[in-house]
Design a protein around this motif. Structure first.
Motif, mmCIF file in Angstrom:
data_model
loop_
_atom_site.group_PDB
_atom_site.id
_atom_site.type_symbol
_atom_site.label_atom_id
_atom_site.label_comp_id
_atom_site.label_asym_id
_atom_site.label_seq_id
_atom_site.Cartn_x
_atom_site.Cartn_y
_atom_site.Cartn_z
ATOM 1 N N PRO A 47 -60.957 -14.334 -24.957
ATOM 2 C CA PRO A 47 -62.202 -15.050 -24.094
ATOM 3 C C PRO A 47 -63.459 -14.060 -24.797
ATOM 4 O O PRO A 47 -63.464 -13.111 -25.085
ATOM 5 C CB PRO A 47 -61.984 -14.522 -22.703
ATOM 6 N N ARG A 48 -64.820 -14.873 -24.539
ATOM 7 C CA ARG A 48 -65.820 -14.282 -25.125
ATOM 8 C C ARG A 48 -66.334 -13.088 -23.943
ATOM 9 O O ARG A 48 -66.662 -13.537 -23.058
ATOM 10 C CB ARG A 48 -66.952 -15.507 -25.332
ATOM 11 N N ALA A 49 -66.695 -12.153 -24.851
ATOM 12 C CA ALA A 49 -66.840 -10.954 -24.006
ATOM 13 C C ALA A 49 -68.404 -11.394 -23.438
ATOM 14 O O ALA A 49 -69.266 -11.503 -23.940
ATOM 15 C CB ALA A 49 -66.819 -9.708 -24.685
ATOM 16 N N GLY A 50 -68.416 -11.186 -22.046
ATOM 17 C CA GLY A 50 -70.037 -11.496 -21.315
ATOM 18 C C GLY A 50 -70.159 -12.918 -21.363
ATOM 19 O O GLY A 50 -71.186 -13.376 -20.937
ATOM 20 N N GLY A 51 -69.509 -13.899 -21.719
ATOM 21 C CA GLY A 51 -69.467 -15.117 -21.770
ATOM 22 C C GLY A 51 -69.700 -15.854 -20.525
ATOM 23 O O GLY A 51 -69.018 -15.094 -19.546
#
Length: 207
Positions: A47-51
């Motif tokens: 998962p994209r961090a801070g996404g």
């Protein structure tokens, strides 16, 4: 006495004949086959961090195609459904489950949730499938899938549409069996989900 024996013999013959007739009316149980789409992305990305958090709403499928029975187009306006070959669950459920899993593994978003969650998402994806069938109106037959996606920004009180696109895929079938149609539909949906991922990844709001 002879008359009684003759009468009993006739009754026995009649019962035997009736039994044979009843046996002739028996039919073997109908054998139905069930299929699942199983669209898989492949290697999952973290998962994209801070996404942003994405909620995926239920995929809405045209009533023509949302039954569990496979649907075949046989002419310009002619359709038929297959009583013996069915999807394990409805197309709406198959497409929705695989779409959520695909986007969760894409690495484009921080979290991908079902729309039933109580968590307020940043973005919501709406999906409509206008076509999901086998087209046998011409030879060779082909699997046809047409889907529309709308991405809504829940962070804005007006919930604007930040992305909208229609996708259509036609995949030639390698044979005339139901399993060949399922494989063609799988390839078509895989192509559409791949195109969707690439388009979402390119959005300025998601970079």
């Amino acid at each position: 006495m002879n008359r009684r024996v003759l009468l009993l013999g006739l009754c026995a013959l009649l019962l035997a004949a009736l039994g044979g007739c009843m046996g002739g009316l028996k039919h073997p149980p109908v054998e139905k086959r069930h299929f699942d789409l199983q669209v898989k992305r492949g290697e999952a990305k973290p998962p994209r961090a801070g996404g942003p958090t994405l909620a995926v709403r239920r995929v809405m499928v045209s009533p023509r195609y949302d039954g569990r029975e496979m649907v075949y187009r046989t002419g310009p306006t002619d359709f038929s459904s297959d009583f013996y070959n069915l999807y394990f669950v409805s197309p709406s459920q198959m497409l929705g489950q695989d779409l959520r899993q695909w986007l969760a593994q894409s690495g484009v978003f921080g979290h991908v949730l079902d729309s039933a969650t109580l968590v307020r998402p940043d973005l919501t994806l709406e999906t409509n499938a206008a076509v999901f069938c086998g087209d046998y109106s011409m030879k060779p037959g082909k699997a046809v899938v047409e889907m529309q996606f709308l991405l809504l920004d829940e962070r804005d009180p007006d919930t604007p549409v930040v992305f909208s696109r229609d996708y259509r895929r036609e995949e030639p079938l390698t044979g005339g069996e139901p399993r060949d149609l399922v494989e063609g539909l799988r390839r078509a949906v895989t192509g559409i989900y791949g195109d969707l991922e690439n388009d979402l990844r390119a959005l300025p709001a998601l970079r």
